[in-house]
Design an enzyme around this catalytic site. Structure first.
Site, PDB file in Angstrom:
ATOM      1  N   ASN A 194       0.807  -1.221   0.000  1.00  0.00           N
ATOM      2  CA  ASN A 194       0.000   0.000   0.000  1.00  0.00           C
ATOM      3  C   ASN A 194       0.841   1.272   0.000  1.00  0.00           C
ATOM      4  O   ASN A 194       0.413   2.311  -0.486  1.00  0.00           O
ATOM      5  CB  ASN A 194      -0.942   0.009   1.208  1.00  0.00           C
ATOM      6  CG  ASN A 194      -0.270  -0.406   2.499  1.00  0.00           C
ATOM      7  OD1 ASN A 194       0.315  -1.481   2.582  1.00  0.00           O
ATOM      8  ND2 ASN A 194      -0.331   0.439   3.499  1.00  0.00           N
ATOM      9  N   GLN A 227      -4.677  -4.014  -2.233  1.00  0.00           N
ATOM     10  CA  GLN A 227      -4.192  -3.009  -3.184  1.00  0.00           C
ATOM     11  C   GLN A 227      -4.084  -3.553  -4.606  1.00  0.00           C
ATOM     12  O   GLN A 227      -3.881  -2.798  -5.542  1.00  0.00           O
ATOM     13  CB  GLN A 227      -2.830  -2.457  -2.731  1.00  0.00           C
ATOM     14  CG  GLN A 227      -2.880  -1.706  -1.420  1.00  0.00           C
ATOM     15  CD  GLN A 227      -3.663  -0.396  -1.500  1.00  0.00           C
ATOM     16  OE1 GLN A 227      -3.939   0.124  -2.579  1.00  0.00           O
ATOM     17  NE2 GLN A 227      -4.021   0.143  -0.351  1.00  0.00           N
ATOM     18  N   HIS A 251     -13.511  -0.580  -0.628  1.00  0.00           N
ATOM     19  CA  HIS A 251     -13.261   0.858  -0.831  1.00  0.00           C
ATOM     20  C   HIS A 251     -11.917   1.137  -1.489  1.00  0.00           C
ATOM     21  O   HIS A 251     -11.622   2.276  -1.849  1.00  0.00           O
ATOM     22  CB  HIS A 251     -13.386   1.621   0.488  1.00  0.00           C
ATOM     23  CG  HIS A 251     -12.292   1.387   1.477  1.00  0.00           C
ATOM     24  ND1 HIS A 251     -11.304   2.304   1.699  1.00  0.00           N
ATOM     25  CD2 HIS A 251     -12.033   0.358   2.310  1.00  0.00           C
ATOM     26  CE1 HIS A 251     -10.485   1.848   2.631  1.00  0.00           C
ATOM     27  NE2 HIS A 251     -10.909   0.662   3.022  1.00  0.00           N
ATOM     28  N   SER A 255     -10.750  -5.234   0.637  1.00  0.00           N
ATOM     29  CA  SER A 255     -11.699  -4.190   1.041  1.00  0.00           C
ATOM     30  C   SER A 255     -12.254  -3.509  -0.202  1.00  0.00           C
ATOM     31  O   SER A 255     -11.481  -3.072  -1.068  1.00  0.00           O
ATOM     32  CB  SER A 255     -10.989  -3.115   1.885  1.00  0.00           C
ATOM     33  OG  SER A 255     -10.655  -3.600   3.152  1.00  0.00           O
ATOM     34  N   CYS A 313      -3.498   4.947   7.616  1.00  0.00           N
ATOM     35  CA  CYS A 313      -3.649   4.580   9.015  1.00  0.00           C
ATOM     36  C   CYS A 313      -2.416   4.969   9.819  1.00  0.00           C
ATOM     37  O   CYS A 313      -2.443   4.965  11.037  1.00  0.00           O
ATOM     38  CB  CYS A 313      -3.941   3.090   9.162  1.00  0.00           C
ATOM     39  SG  CYS A 313      -2.984   2.099   8.061  1.00  0.00           S
ATOM     40  N   THR A 359     -26.118  -9.634  10.060  1.00  0.00           N
ATOM     41  CA  THR A 359     -26.897  -9.354   8.845  1.00  0.00           C
ATOM     42  C   THR A 359     -26.003  -8.806   7.741  1.00  0.00           C
ATOM     43  O   THR A 359     -25.263  -7.844   7.954  1.00  0.00           O
ATOM     44  CB  THR A 359     -27.998  -8.317   9.175  1.00  0.00           C
ATOM     45  OG1 THR A 359     -28.768  -8.833  10.264  1.00  0.00           O
ATOM     46  CG2 THR A 359     -28.898  -8.051   7.976  1.00  0.00           C
TER      47      THR A 359
HETATM   48  N1  PLP Z   1      -4.281  -4.125   3.656  1.00  0.00           N
HETATM   49  C1  PLP Z   1      -3.797  -3.168   2.867  1.00  0.00           C
HETATM   50  C2  PLP Z   1      -2.674  -3.496   1.928  1.00  0.00           C
HETATM   51  C3  PLP Z   1      -4.319  -1.878   2.919  1.00  0.00           C
HETATM   52  O1  PLP Z   1      -3.821  -0.929   2.126  1.00  0.00           O
HETATM   53  C4  PLP Z   1      -5.366  -1.601   3.829  1.00  0.00           C
HETATM   54  C5  PLP Z   1      -5.916  -0.243   3.954  1.00  0.00           C
HETATM   55  O2  PLP Z   1      -5.176   0.721   4.044  1.00  0.00           O
HETATM   56  C6  PLP Z   1      -5.847  -2.644   4.617  1.00  0.00           C
HETATM   57  C7  PLP Z   1      -5.285  -3.892   4.503  1.00  0.00           C
HETATM   58  C8  PLP Z   1      -6.958  -2.432   5.601  1.00  0.00           C
HETATM   59  O3  PLP Z   1      -8.158  -2.147   4.950  1.00  0.00           O
HETATM   60  P1  PLP Z   1      -9.447  -1.735   5.766  1.00  0.00           P
HETATM   61  O4  PLP Z   1      -9.070  -0.517   6.552  1.00  0.00           O
HETATM   62  O5  PLP Z   1     -10.470  -1.471   4.730  1.00  0.00           O
HETATM   63  O6  PLP Z   1      -9.791  -2.893   6.644  1.00  0.00           O
END
Ligand code: PLP
Length: 403
Positions: free
Chosen positions: A168, A196, A217, A215, A341, A253
């Site tokens: 990421n 990613q 998003h 994920s 994060c 759910t």
């Molecule tokens: N793994 C990777 C490589 C990510 O870039 C991210 C998000 O930054 C995650 C896991 C965690 O994703 P989420 O916050 O949607 O659980």
């Protein structure tokens, strides 16, 4: 027509001339794609019943939920029942590590790539004591080589391996197909964080990789929604208890509107955006060529390794990254200091430290990540903005700007 119909407009989205702020932080999250937004609205309006309820309206939602599972399974290349809908990669990583801790024999260790996202690293630390964890060796670019994994499996009693598909922060790609195959042959469990990778590179093959987390998003779907692919052998896997949803693997759910949007986003990415990657990479590479000339000395982190077409981890020649980020923001460009994060955390990123950057260098890195709606003009504008910020910082004009 508005350029980005999927986004709600907010004041902060505008710069002086009224156009959108170019968004270069897609590795943190993406705006909804048009197809995802349409699917979400349709499902929220027309398919909002609880899919587990006993009447026909709910049965229709149940059918549509299973259709979304089939669509995802087809893209990934696995049987639909191997897909468990959840809230995303963090939940998936925690659930897999907890399952491994319960099921692996006590003399088995886990081997983890040190540049994994914290959701994998922290979940591994939480579930396994230090003496049961092995750090996988990486090369200078941050790549886990297949030979290194083979040597490690030969030398240690390893029961499970975790290697992400793409990083990421740097966009560095891992040889996950090779590692998955090695693990499969040796009956070692394998976790691939595909967060990613999906939406940027073709998904096919991931359905057969083992345990896979993602994920929505990150590929144009909604936040708080994702999935876990179970390997063929996943007996006794329960992530959340308290309901029989998801074939008993995860109670709670299902969020069908978000799942419908996730499936639409992934299909749109696979059919429209992944095939366009080569052209988009040319815009990114032209940007790199420009910023390596002006400002002089900017360097791409992980340049020697294969990387995602959308990502540039840029080591700047001077200053500190948060100052650059603020100044670019003032010029209307949204970039990041690293992983979202980690923003606000003290200390350099573990990824940059692991691949050999010292604290000063790591403090000079910004992460730029484009997406499905980024234009060539935006890449050029960002290069010009970087050059302008460089000049400003060299002349000390930034002292009047508060961060
Ligand atoms: N793994 C990777 C490589 C990510 O870039 C991210 C998000 O930054 C995650 C896991 C965690 O994703 P989420 O916050 O949607 O659980």
């Amino acid at each position: 027509m508005a350029r980005r119909p999927s986004r709600q407009l907010a004041l902060a989205d505008f710069v002086r001339d009224g156009s959108f702020v170019p968004y270069f932080d897609h590795n943190a999250t993406t705006p909804l794609t048009p197809a995802a937004r349409a699917a979400w609205l349709r499902a929220a309006d027309e398919a909002w019943q609880n899919p587990s309820s006993p009447y026909r309206g709910a049965a229709r939602v149940r059918v549509q939920l299973e259709q979304a599972r089939e669509q995802l399974a087809q893209v990934l290349g696995c049987a639909p029942e191997r897909i468990v809908f959840n809230s995303g990669a963090t939940e998936g990583a925690n659930a897999v590590m907890a399952h491994w801790a319960r099921r692996l024999a006590a003399d088995r260790k886990i081997a983890v790539n040190p540049t994994e996202h914290p959701c994998v690293l922290e979940a591994a630390r939480h579930q396994f004591p230090a003496e049961r964890r092995i750090e996988l060796p990486i090369d200078a670019g941050g790549v886990v080589r297949g030979e290194a994994v083979a040597a490690l499996l030969a030398a240690h009693p390893v029961g499970a391996v975790a290697v992400m598909a793409a990083n990421n922060e740097t966009g560095v790609l891992q040889p996950w197909t090779e590692i998955a195959e090695l693990c499969r042959r040796q009956r070692v469990a394998f976790l691939c964080d595909a967060s990613q990778w999906l939406g940027k590179r073709a998904a096919n093959g991931l359905g057969e990789a083992g345990w896979v987390i993602a994920s929505a998003h990150k590929f144009g779907g909604p936040k708080g929604t994702g999935f876990l692919v179970l390997p063929a052998q996943a007996e006794g896997f329960h992530s959340l208890r308290g309901g029989e949803q998801e074939r008993g693997h995860r109670g709670g759910t299902e969020n069908y509107p978000a799942i419908a949007a996730m499936a639409a986003a992934l299909i749109e990415a696979e059919t429209a955006h992944v095939p366009a990657a080569a052209g988009r990479q040319r815009w990114r590479d032209a940007f790199i060529a420009q910023v390596q000339a002006v400002p002089p000395g900017a360097r791409v982190v992980g340049a020697g390794a294969g990387r995602l077409w959308n990502t540039v981890s840029l080591l700047l020649p001077q200053g500190v990254n948060h100052r650059w980020v603020t100044k670019l923001d003032q010029r209307g460009f949204q970039v990041s200091t690293g992983s979202a994060c980690a923003t606000g955390q003290a200390g350099p990123s573990h990824v940059l430290a692991t691949i050999g950057l010292d604290a000063v260098e790591a403090g000079r890195v910004i992460r730029i990540s484009s997406g499905w709606e980024t234009t060539e003009a935006e890449w050029r504008g960002l290069a010009a903005a970087l050059a302008a910020v460089d000049t400003e910082l060299r002349h000390g004009a930034d002292r009047i700007v508060t961060a």
